[in-house]
Design a protein around this motif. Structure first.
Motif, mmCIF file in Angstrom:
data_model
loop_
_atom_site.group_PDB
_atom_site.id
_atom_site.type_symbol
_atom_site.label_atom_id
_atom_site.label_comp_id
_atom_site.label_asym_id
_atom_site.label_seq_id
_atom_site.Cartn_x
_atom_site.Cartn_y
_atom_site.Cartn_z
ATOM 1 N N ARG A 133 -4.572 0.110 4.533
ATOM 2 C CA ARG A 133 -4.315 -1.275 4.111
ATOM 3 C C ARG A 133 -4.477 -1.415 2.604
ATOM 4 O O ARG A 133 -3.624 -1.990 1.921
ATOM 5 C CB ARG A 133 -5.257 -2.232 4.850
ATOM 6 N N LEU A 134 -5.546 -0.861 2.059
ATOM 7 C CA LEU A 134 -5.803 -0.970 0.626
ATOM 8 C C LEU A 134 -4.809 -0.138 -0.192
ATOM 9 O O LEU A 134 -4.357 -0.571 -1.262
ATOM 10 C CB LEU A 134 -7.239 -0.573 0.309
ATOM 11 N N ALA A 135 -4.456 1.035 0.295
ATOM 12 C CA ALA A 135 -3.474 1.870 -0.414
ATOM 13 C C ALA A 135 -2.113 1.171 -0.455
ATOM 14 O O ALA A 135 -1.430 1.174 -1.492
ATOM 15 C CB ALA A 135 -3.360 3.239 0.259
ATOM 16 N N GLU A 136 -1.715 0.552 0.664
ATOM 17 C CA GLU A 136 -0.458 -0.217 0.686
ATOM 18 C C GLU A 136 -0.520 -1.380 -0.294
ATOM 19 O O GLU A 136 0.453 -1.659 -1.010
ATOM 20 C CB GLU A 136 -0.170 -0.739 2.094
ATOM 21 N N LYS A 137 -1.652 -2.049 -0.346
ATOM 22 C CA LYS A 137 -1.817 -3.180 -1.260
ATOM 23 C C LYS A 137 -1.688 -2.730 -2.716
ATOM 24 O O LYS A 137 -0.996 -3.376 -3.518
ATOM 25 C CB LYS A 137 -3.179 -3.851 -1.015
#
Length: 152
Positions: A133-137
């Protein structure tokens, strides 16, 4: 020995990329396949969008257009991708997976899915979800700063 650089996000991202590439190449080689992550990405896009051009393909996998040409040359040489003249614009080329390219893609895809788990196996399932989730963000937020932005 821990150096300051070992805690810097840029260094950690580069290091994770090295690890990801190594796992991908080693695992596919062990299965008898010689295919890079970028080649796999290009082939998956061509399966979904047959007939696109090189620039569009590069944008869909966020890869620079010049290097995409080299990637495509290898795929064409191996008989996995076919370039055809665009009937609407004779100067343009359309890209298609060949039947052997499609067979390869379907054969390696289960292994590639397993590789994704190996890349993050140092994290708990909850941490894995948070990391993704954080990498996509971060990738979305920084997309326009990239020399090869992802087109959506």
């Amino acid at each position: 020995m821990t150096l300051e650089i070992h805690g810097m996000i840029g260094h950690l991202i580069r290091r994770l990329n090295q690890i990801s590439v190594s796992i991908f190449q080693d695992r596919l080689k062990a299965e008898g396949y010689e295919l890079t992550q970028v080649q796999y990405g290009a082939m998956t896009v061509l399966e979904s969008y047959p007939g696109i051009d090189q620039a569009t393909l590069a944008g869909l996998i966020a890869y620079d257009r010049a290097t995409m040409g080299t990637v495509l040359e290898r795929l064409v040489e191996r008989g996995w991708v076919d370039r055809r003249v665009n009937s609407q614009d004779r100067r343009a080329r359309q890209l298609y997976l060949t039947e052997s390219g499609r067979q390869l893609l379907h054969a390696v895809s289960p292994v590639v899915r397993e590789i994704q788990d190996l890349i993050v196996d140092g994290l708990t399932p909850e941490e894995q979800q948070d990391f993704i989730r954080l990498a996509e963000k971060l990738a979305t937020a920084g997309n326009e700063r990239s020399r090869a932005p992802l087109i959506t």
